[in-house]
Motif scaffolding. Structure first.
Motif, short mmCIF file in Angstrom:
data_model
loop_
_atom_site.label_atom_id
_atom_site.label_comp_id
_atom_site.label_asym_id
_atom_site.label_seq_id
_atom_site.Cartn_x
_atom_site.Cartn_y
_atom_site.Cartn_z
N CYS A 120 4.28 -9.11 6.52
CA CYS A 120 5.54 -8.59 6.00
C CYS A 120 5.36 -7.11 5.70
O CYS A 120 4.50 -6.72 4.91
CB CYS A 120 5.98 -9.33 4.74
N LEU A 121 6.20 -6.28 6.34
CA LEU A 121 6.18 -4.82 6.18
C LEU A 121 7.29 -4.46 5.21
O LEU A 121 8.48 -4.61 5.53
CB LEU A 121 6.44 -4.14 7.52
N MET A 122 6.93 -3.99 4.02
CA MET A 122 7.95 -3.68 3.00
C MET A 122 8.09 -2.19 2.78
O MET A 122 7.11 -1.46 2.82
CB MET A 122 7.58 -4.37 1.68
N HIS A 123 9.32 -1.75 2.52
CA HIS A 123 9.56 -0.34 2.20
C HIS A 123 9.31 -0.08 0.71
O HIS A 123 9.78 -0.82 -0.15
CB HIS A 123 11.01 0.05 2.51
N MET A 124 8.60 1.00 0.43
CA MET A 124 8.43 1.45 -0.96
C MET A 124 8.43 2.98 -0.94
O MET A 124 7.72 3.58 -0.13
CB MET A 124 7.09 0.91 -1.51
N GLN A 125 9.22 3.58 -1.82
CA GLN A 125 9.13 5.05 -1.97
C GLN A 125 8.21 5.34 -3.14
O GLN A 125 8.46 4.90 -4.26
CB GLN A 125 10.52 5.66 -2.23
N VAL A 136 14.74 9.28 -4.87
CA VAL A 136 15.77 10.13 -4.24
C VAL A 136 15.89 9.79 -2.76
O VAL A 136 14.87 9.68 -2.07
CB VAL A 136 15.42 11.64 -4.38
N TYR A 137 17.11 9.65 -2.30
CA TYR A 137 17.39 9.45 -0.87
C TYR A 137 18.66 10.23 -0.53
O TYR A 137 19.54 10.38 -1.40
CB TYR A 137 17.68 7.97 -0.56
N PHE A 171 13.36 -4.22 -2.55
CA PHE A 171 14.24 -4.02 -3.71
C PHE A 171 13.42 -3.67 -4.95
O PHE A 171 12.43 -4.35 -5.26
CB PHE A 171 15.09 -5.27 -3.97
N GLY A 172 13.83 -2.59 -5.62
CA GLY A 172 13.16 -2.19 -6.87
C GLY A 172 11.92 -1.34 -6.67
O GLY A 172 11.31 -0.92 -7.65
N PHE A 173 11.54 -1.08 -5.44
CA PHE A 173 10.34 -0.28 -5.18
C PHE A 173 10.74 1.15 -4.84
O PHE A 173 10.92 1.51 -3.68
CB PHE A 173 9.52 -0.89 -4.04
N GLY A 174 10.90 1.97 -5.88
CA GLY A 174 11.34 3.35 -5.67
C GLY A 174 12.81 3.39 -5.35
O GLY A 174 13.23 4.08 -4.41
N LYS A 175 13.62 2.65 -6.12
CA LYS A 175 15.06 2.59 -5.89
C LYS A 175 15.78 2.48 -7.23
O LYS A 175 15.36 1.71 -8.10
CB LYS A 175 15.45 1.39 -5.02
#
Ligand code: 9MG
Length: 265
Positions: A120-125, A136-137, A171-175
């Motif tokens: 599983c590849l998850m996005h995190m900022q 920030v986005y 969700f919730g990872f740098g958001k």
């Protein structure tokens, strides 16, 4: 996907499974309640958390993975960012890696490419310790989508087959709350190359912000979000409250196309 944290400091169930037997009992119970995957984590990635070293992480997770993989009829996933932990967890029986860093640690892509497990590849900022300070986005949906496409391409470039890949907007990872709501509302537009979409919303801070409730009282909010995620195309829901989530997902998926969870008449 049932959450089995074997950490003393996880945000919602930290410290609940301090010994091997308790962790195994919880793993068995989640499968009886309908979990199709058990996700074992030994390092908290909650906002503000600092990491543990690989030796401590392995001490926590490897005995649990070995015992669960030997006994349970479902895939065991290892929630880690460290290639060394990935490799040893796979040797212990894990058949999936859940990486909130999307294989960005040096050597992580290679560790997966040399194995045959799913990932599983998850996005995190940012990083867990500071990621919620000022996310920030310009366009959160576009940026998360482009990130996931790039990580999928990196995997494919090393020969990792598409049918081993799962993507997750994190969700919730740098958001902020607004970022999370936008991502969930437009979840279906994150789909890429028809890969399964995993979401983790269970007991998260956004529910606390919206309801004012502590983590122990976020079941209703978690089920509402899981239902909306299924309706928007999620095929794996990462959850703490397995029995209730399985019921919610079954009902939602029956409306949206029962094939998603194998619902039969
Ligand atoms: C480990 N972990 C915590 N939250 C998560 C989420 O939303 N997705 C995934 N894949 N892992 C998570």
């Amino acid at each position: 996907m049932g959450v089995l944290n074997v950490t003393p400091d996880s945000f919602s169930d930290g410290g609940a499974y301090p010994d091997l037997h308790a962790a195994l009992d919880r793993g068995r119970q989640m499968v009886e309640q309908g979990a199709a995957i058990v996700d074992v984590g030994g390092e908290s990635t909650r906002p503000g958390s600092s990491g543990v070293d690989a030796a401590e992480e392995k001490r926590r997770v490897l005995p649990v993975i070995e015992a669960l993989a030997a006994e349970l009829p479902v895939p065991i996933s290892i929630d880690t960012r460290k290639p060394e932990v990935m490799r040893e967890a796979i040797a212990a029986g894990a058949s999936m890696v859940n990486d909130v860093g999307a294989l960005r640690e040096s050597g992580a892509l290679e560790a997966i490419a040399r194995s045959s497990v799913a990932v599983c590849l998850m996005h995190m900022q940012g990083e867990p310790a500071t990621m919620q300070q000022q996310p920030v986005y310009d366009d959160v949906v576009l940026e998360v989508r482009e990130f996931l496409e790039a990580r999928v391409a990196a995997c494919r470039g090393l020969g990792i087959a598409a049918d081993r890949l799962v993507i997750d907007p994190g969700f919730g990872f740098g958001k902020t709350l607004a970022h999370n709501l936008q991502l969930l509302d437009r979840l279906s537009s994150l789909r890429c190359a028809d890969l399964p979409l995993l979401v983790g919303l269970s007991r998260k801070g956004m529910i606390g912000t919206l309801t004012g409730r502590p983590t122990s009282e976020r079941l209703a909010g978690s089920l509402a979000l899981a239902t909306l995620a299924v309706e928007r195309g999620a095929s794996i829901i990462r959850a703490h409250d397995v029995a209730e989530t399985v019921d919610a997902v079954r009902v939602a998926a029956a409306v949206c196309g029962g094939w998603q969870v194998g619902v039969t008449a």
